[in-house]
Design a protein around this motif. Structure first.
Motif, mmCIF file in Angstrom:
data_model
loop_
_atom_site.group_PDB
_atom_site.id
_atom_site.type_symbol
_atom_site.label_atom_id
_atom_site.label_comp_id
_atom_site.label_asym_id
_atom_site.label_seq_id
_atom_site.Cartn_x
_atom_site.Cartn_y
_atom_site.Cartn_z
ATOM 1 N N VAL A 1 -10.801 10.204 10.706
ATOM 2 C CA VAL A 1 -10.890 11.361 11.270
ATOM 3 C C VAL A 1 -9.312 11.934 11.082
ATOM 4 N N ARG A 2 -8.416 11.312 11.688
ATOM 5 C CA ARG A 2 -7.166 11.895 12.003
ATOM 6 C C ARG A 2 -6.494 11.615 10.637
ATOM 7 N N SER A 3 -6.569 10.839 9.780
ATOM 8 C CA SER A 3 -6.097 10.828 8.294
ATOM 9 C C SER A 3 -6.745 11.773 7.429
ATOM 10 N N ARG A 4 -7.797 12.199 7.645
ATOM 11 C CA ARG A 4 -8.329 13.427 7.007
ATOM 12 C C ARG A 4 -7.629 14.517 7.330
ATOM 13 N N LEU A 5 -7.250 14.829 8.762
ATOM 14 C CA LEU A 5 -6.839 15.828 9.032
ATOM 15 C C LEU A 5 -5.189 15.930 8.384
ATOM 16 N N ARG A 6 -4.625 14.866 8.578
ATOM 17 C CA ARG A 6 -3.183 14.940 7.924
ATOM 18 C C ARG A 6 -3.289 15.328 6.407
#
Length: 434
Positions: A45-50
């Motif tokens: 999830v957070r890698s997609r946000l980055r």
């Protein structure tokens, strides 16, 4: 008490509700979680946000990354009407936390009671809420989003399970449920796999705001178009939630005097604590099975390191929620003398961002009690060592239930009496929800 309550899932659009009973439900084998497929692995999830905002994974490069985002200003819509409308199902996401299927990730989520750390769940909900909003506002021709979407408010999180098991898969689902001009309401649900079926654990409502690439000014977001009568009801509820928040803020004890009923409550508490052996307003005596409010608090300090930054290089809101919850839990535990269980989280307002390197001061206060319930308020502020100034960043409200009946918390000063009434209001609002 809490364990025997029925957890009722909030109404979902029919197309989304059907998804809850398909796909990963009832399967002990992990589904395909590669790019472009649902569900998403929680670690992605957070890698997609980055990727969406072009954030750097290297702290040394964060200034350059933010400078590059300035060029995205030209991609912002001048009017909301220029943006294509979206449907609720366009932003629908599923995320899997495979505690059962992938035992190697359990330790991060495990607490000393062999259940799941709720603070970690708060972090995952915060990240998912932001990703849902970026999904709603995604423009196919733009590789990077010009929007800076941040959490403005945690409206409410209501739990229907006392214990979250550390060896069973968890599924998060959610979608945008209401849209203003620059804000979005997100409804999320958490379910856990038991005996081949996913059962509800909690419902959460977050409010996110969109800002420009530098996170300085509001930015327009895509309008939301309900497609069915059920979706119309969900959208109307979002509008009602907004009006309730306005009413609650207007009636705040920081702005308005207590009601006549509330004044009587405070005066009764005052009379019950007067020492009858003297004729003095200053001579106070603690009633039996009670605790002075000034003796029902804990404090903590966090140094905000780069590791806890979000995609915009400020401290991650989920981290702030986790730390506030852990202090609130410790406050409730020390007050009640037994293990407390979280019942509800509500009205977390993110008043100002917390910068990397800040000294974050947290103060947990028991402000209201009733039978087995403990209402805890956590106040967070940053301290600037250069100016010696304190600035409030967040106010958190948590409702716990203890295994045993707890002492009554008693205010002594006028300020404590206002905290008591504010806690009583939040507790009453929580009891209406559950």
């Amino acid at each position: 008490m809490l364990a025997t309550r029925l957890c009722t899932m909030r109404k979902l659009p029919s197309v989304l509700a059907r998804t809850l009973t398909s796909g990963t439900s009832g399967s002990s084998v992990l589904p395909d979680m590669s790019e472009g497929h649902l569900p998403i692995h929680v670690n992605n999830v957070r890698s997609r946000l980055r990727d969406i905002v072009g954030a750097s994974t290297n702290w040394r490069d964060h200034v350059q990354a933010m400078q590059e985002r300035k060029a995205l200003h030209t991609l912002l819509a001048k009017r909301q009407e220029d943006l294509p409308p979206r449907r609720m199902k366009d932003s629908y996401l599923e995320v899997i936390l495979p505690l059962g299927s992938q035992p190697e990730i359990r330790e991060k989520y495990l607490n000393v009671h062999n259940s799941v750390r709720f603070g970690r769940i708060l972090e995952d909900l915060d990240s998912l809420g932001v990703l849902i909003c970026y999904t709603h506002t995604k423009q196919e021709m733009q590789p990077r989003s010009p929007l800076s979407i941040v959490t403005a408010l945690v409206d409410k999180i209501n739990l229907c399970k006392k214990i979250i098991y550390p060896d069973c898969d968890i599924k998060f689902t959610g979608n945008v449920s209401w849209v203003g001009r620059t804000s979005m309401e997100v409804k999320m649900h958490m379910l856990q796999l038991h005996d081949g079926d996913y059962s509800p654990v909690l419902d959460a409502t977050f409010v996110m705001v969109a800002r420009d690439p530098e996170n300085k000014r509001p930015a327009f977001v895509n309008p939301l178009v309900p497609e069915t009568p059920e979706e119309e009801e969900i959208f109307k509820q979002g509008e009602l939630n907004k009006l309730k928040r306005i009413d609650f803020s207007t009636a705040s004890l920081l702005k308005m005097a207590p009601t006549a009923e509330e004044r009587n409550i405070i005066h009764d508490i005052f009379l019950n604590t007067l020492d009858t052996r003297t004729v003095s307003f200053r001579s106070r005596k603690l009633p039996p099975n009670s605790v002075w409010m000034e003796d029902a608090k804990l404090k903590g300090l966090q140094i905000c390191h780069p590791q806890e930054r979000n995609i915009f290089n400020r401290i991650f809101g989920g981290f702030l929620m986790r730390k506030a919850f852990e202090l609130a839990w410790a406050t409730a535990c020390s007050y009640g003398g037994s293990r407390p269980f979280i019942v509800s989280v509500d009205d977390i307002m993110f008043q100002r961002p917390v910068e990397v390197g800040s000294l974050l001061l947290l103060s947990g206060q028991v402000c209201y009690t009733e039978k087995n319930y403990i209402q805890v308020r956590v106040h967070s502020e940053v301290y600037d060592a250069d100016t010696r100034e304190h600035q409030t960043t967040n106010i958190f409200h948590f409702t716990f239930i203890s295994e045993n009946e707890v002492p009554r918390v008693v205010p002594k000063t006028y300020g404590e009496s206002m905290l008591y009434l504010d806690g009583k209001r939040h507790f009453a609002a929580t009891m209406k929800e559950i």
